[in-house]
Scaffold this active site. Structure first.
Site, PDB file in Angstrom:
ATOM      1  N   ASN A  19       0.877  -1.176   0.000  1.00  0.00           N
ATOM      2  CA  ASN A  19       0.000   0.000   0.000  1.00  0.00           C
ATOM      3  C   ASN A  19       0.910   1.219   0.000  1.00  0.00           C
ATOM      4  OD1 ASN A  19      -1.807   2.071   0.407  1.00  0.00           O
ATOM      5  ND2 ASN A  19      -2.803   1.175   2.198  1.00  0.00           N
ATOM      6  N   ARG A  84      -2.485  -2.122  -3.642  1.00  0.00           N
ATOM      7  CA  ARG A  84      -3.700  -1.346  -3.466  1.00  0.00           C
ATOM      8  C   ARG A  84      -3.641  -0.135  -4.396  1.00  0.00           C
ATOM      9  NH1 ARG A  84      -5.109   3.370   0.660  1.00  0.00           N
ATOM     10  NH2 ARG A  84      -7.346   3.528   0.279  1.00  0.00           N
ATOM     11  N   HIS A 173     -13.034   2.319  -0.423  1.00  0.00           N
ATOM     12  CA  HIS A 173     -12.934   1.321   0.652  1.00  0.00           C
ATOM     13  C   HIS A 173     -13.514  -0.020   0.205  1.00  0.00           C
ATOM     14  CE1 HIS A 173     -13.145   4.903   3.679  1.00  0.00           C
ATOM     15  NE2 HIS A 173     -11.885   4.615   3.401  1.00  0.00           N
ATOM     16  N   ARG A 234     -12.561  15.280   6.560  1.00  0.00           N
ATOM     17  CA  ARG A 234     -13.362  15.554   5.366  1.00  0.00           C
ATOM     18  C   ARG A 234     -14.800  15.866   5.754  1.00  0.00           C
ATOM     19  NH1 ARG A 234     -11.662  10.011   2.651  1.00  0.00           N
ATOM     20  NH2 ARG A 234      -9.396  10.239   2.793  1.00  0.00           N
ATOM     21  N   GLU A 377      -8.304  -5.665   5.050  1.00  0.00           N
ATOM     22  CA  GLU A 377      -8.167  -5.254   3.663  1.00  0.00           C
ATOM     23  C   GLU A 377      -6.971  -5.914   2.988  1.00  0.00           C
ATOM     24  OE1 GLU A 377      -9.343  -0.877   3.017  1.00  0.00           O
ATOM     25  OE2 GLU A 377      -8.867  -0.970   5.164  1.00  0.00           O
TER      26      GLU A 377
END
Length: 391
Positions: A19, A84, A173, A234, A377
């Protein structure tokens, strides 16, 4: 770098998951013979004082760290590398074996994810240079949401403009939502095709998805990861005219507004911190701003739960995952409070228990289960990578 290891496994069953971010490289090495994690770690502060010079140096450091433990990047037991990649657009809707043409396609999507895809691309290029003989696979955050019907992904703007510039709901996601929705079905003792679930991925970034029979039919994030739930920094959902207002009245340019909405909003903008644990401490000390931030966060969450219940028609489980979802009993309790009329009844004692595994936190009388499922993940990426590399 931090990490831990396990002894080596059978030949050619290992997958290295990378990642690659703008200033860090996270990794996990997994043995797909038994889904065991062999090693994990992170190289941080890339290109910063006190850190490594660049991504090549970072990945060489990863390789050296693994080699010290007999798990090197040059090992014949390594079957593939999984990367990823945040944005796959409409072109990449599943795990994809990386070729020069695929890499060029990912680069063409940079305008849709200017903060993420360039770093993902750098990680791919460097790893291919280090192991050009090894199958490498891109696993996209957007892929799980590619099944969303047009009525859900289409924005109500001029269709020709939207089509020309790729403006639609993509969702993010995806690896987490895919893993957790299947794990929730297993927890319910059913096949994924038999259950409808709402997945709430609540970390510093946060998103919700409606999954019908194992297929995503709606999600909260949109063209970018900015839309939807209130997040750490955010804003989530916002009247688009706020942007015009800030430009005309406050005199802010596009870059300043972008920074405001992505980096200075959400929980941070509401109360000055983006850590839900700190917000909880401040609420206990009667901090009104912290309480308001919590209330706004939970209100948005409940709106999406209600909306996705309507989208699905029948819901078997509401599932919490990621850092906040897995660890904040207060968020789970507030988000589910008063929903008994929808068949949701939380068990306060079960909800208060801290545990590492998948578990129910709903009462036995609840017709809609409420569960906590830790996300994995990297394991999802590794499984996708291994399956494609072997095929």
């Amino acid at each position: 770098m931090s990490g831990g290891t396990r002894t080596s496994g059978p030949a050619a069953t290992r997958v290295l998951v990378i990642n690659s971010g703008s200033s860090s490289v996270k990794y996990q090495l997994l043995d797909m013979a038994d889904d065991e994690r062999l090693a994990s770690g992170v190289v941080e502060r890339i290109g910063e004082p006190g850190g490594v010079a660049d991504h090549m140096a970072a990945l060489r450091q990863v390789s050296a760290e693994l080699a010290e433990r007999g798990l090197g990047l040059d090992s014949p037991e390594l079957a593939a590398v999984g990367h990823r990649v945040v944005h796959g657009g409409t072109r990449f809707t599943g795990p994809t074996l990386i070729t020069d043409q695929v890499l060029a396609g990912i680069e063409e999507l940079v305008p849709l994810a200017p903060l993420h895809n360039p770093a993902n691309i750098t990680g791919i290029k460097v790893t291919r240079e280090l192991r050009p003989d090894l199958p490498q696979v891109a696993v996209f955050d957007t892929a799980f949401h590619a099944t969303i019907p047009e009525a859900a992904h289409r924005y109500a703007i001029d269709a020709a403009t939207a089509d020309r510039y790729g403006i639609r709901r993509y969702g993010f996601h995806g690896t987490s939502h895919a893993y957790v929705s299947r794990a929730a079905a297993e927890l319910l003792g059913k096949a994924p095709a038999e259950v409808n679930v709402i997945v709430l991925h609540l970390g510093n970034g946060a998103s919700a998805s409606a999954v019908r029979g194992g297929v995503c039919v709606d999600t909260s994030m949109g063209l970018t990861p900015l839309e939807g739930l209130v997040m750490g920094t955010r804003s989530g959902d916002l009247d688009p005219a706020v942007v015009f207002h800030l430009a005309r009245v406050a005199g802010l340019d596009i870059d300043a507004i972008d920074s405001l909405l992505n980096k200075k909003s959400g929980l941070l903008g509401l109360c000055g911190v983006n850590d839900m644990r700190e917000i909880g401490h401040r609420m206990a000390a009667d901090d009104e701003r912290a309480q308001l931030a919590f209330d706004v966060y939970v209100h948005r969450l409940r709106r999406y739960v209600g909306a996705f219940m309507a989208v699905l028609g029948r819901v078997d489980a509401v599932v919490f995952t990621a850092g906040v979802g897995e660890n904040s009993a207060a968020v789970r309790a507030a988000a589910m409070a008063g929903l008994e009329g929808f068949g949701i009844v939380l068990d306060p004692e079960r909800n208060a228990v801290r545990a590492s595994g998948a578990r129910f936190v709903s009462a036995d009388s609840s017709s809609v289960a409420v569960a906590v499922v830790p996300t994995q993940e990297e394991l999802e990426i590794a499984r996708d990578t291994y399956a494609l590399a072997r095929g």
